[in-house]
Design a protein around this motif. Structure first.
Motif: not given
Length: 287
Positions: A211-236
């Motif tokens: 098994x190769x475990x992967x985990x994506x960490x996310x952070x708020x970007x300065x951009x706001x999506x159409x849902x009103x929440x910050x678009x996330x920056x992914x670190x795989x």
């Protein structure tokens, strides 16, 4: 400039996730999935062996790659960093189960995008295990992608599952990589690793692959999506492979690999965010 209002449905989902964490309902879905239509054995070609299936899959993959390229170009998905790619490349041409946290409908696109150049060198594609309803009853473009981009649907039909298990054995034996979300349900923008069910590790142990475990960490970007929440920056984050122990029974290996996968994700979370992993629930996380 008027403030963008947060999508009330997304707000409800966030509140629901908080409730589920408190109750320890780790593998329950918080969103309404398409109803499941039973999948019959003759409705799926897990090995993609038919000529028509191969042609349609190639077309579907081109469509998917173009879609992801546009997501990245328009910053609707942001891949900030990739860590540990050597843990994937050192298993070139070897069968393996890949696990990852599931927090967004597009998170598998991130994995596809990162791994595709390495898989292309092996003349392979990434196979993804999905729920039955996503295969049989998902509409439109995404339904087309679900059915034709090397997906492996689970099924409530016993005969279909027999075909699934035997096909999985063939795929892993020939060196394919198979992605599964061991947490099961998708929790939108949930940052913590969740305790997982044992299915992914059973597949690995029963087929004697790592098994190769992967985990994506996310952070708020300065951009706001159409849902009103910050678009996330992914670190795989791709972590070292976990192997079955030949000295242990299958059941012991299921649990041992499950625990090691969770601990790897826990460490990744704590290292990235710089905080200890805690939950609001009183339920033991490894029960």
């Amino acid at each position: 400039m008027a403030e963008i209002q947060k999508d009330p449905e997304r707000v409800k989902i966030v509140e629901k996730i908080a409730e589920y964490e408190k109750k320890g309902w780790w593998s329950k879905d918080v969103e309404e999935d398409p109803p499941t239509i039973p999948l019959e054995p003759d409705q799926v070609d897990y090995l993609n062996s038919g000529l028509i299936h191969k042609i349609v899959s190639k077309f579907a993959m081109r469509q998917a790659v173009n879609f992801v390229a546009n997501l990245l170009k328009n910053k609707q998905m942001i891949i900030e960093d990739v860590k540990g790619i050597e843990n994937f490349t050192k298993l070139a041409n070897q069968g393996a189960i890949l696990t990852c946290n599931h927090f967004n409908a597009f998170d598998n696109f991130c994995i596809h995008w990162v791994l595709r150049p390495y898989l292309k060198k092996e003349h392979r594609e990434l196979h993804i295990i999905i729920r039955e309803g996503n295969y049989t009853n998902f509409p439109g473009f995404f339904g087309f992608i679900m059915r034709h981009c090397y997906t492996l649907p689970l099924s409530a039909n016993f005969s279909t599952m027999k075909k699934f298990v035997s096909s999985l054995k063939v795929l892993l034996a020939r060196g394919e990589k198979i992605l599964i979300y061991p947490e099961q349900g998708m929790w939108w923008n949930y940052r913590k690793p969740r305790p997982t069910v044992a299915g992914a590790y059973r597949f690995a142990v029963d087929n004697n692959v790592p098994v190769i475990p992967m985990f994506i960490c996310i952070q708020d970007s300065e951009l706001i999506g159409t849902d009103g929440f910050p678009i996330q920056k992914y670190t795989l984050n791709i972590m070292p492979a976990i192997y079955p122990d030949p000295k242990k029974t299958k059941k012991e290996n299921y649990e041992d690999m499950k625990d090691k996968n969770y601990e790897a994700c826990k460490k990744c979370y704590e290292d990235f965010y710089g905080i200890p992993l805690t939950y609001t629930t009183e339920t033991e996380v490894n029960e």
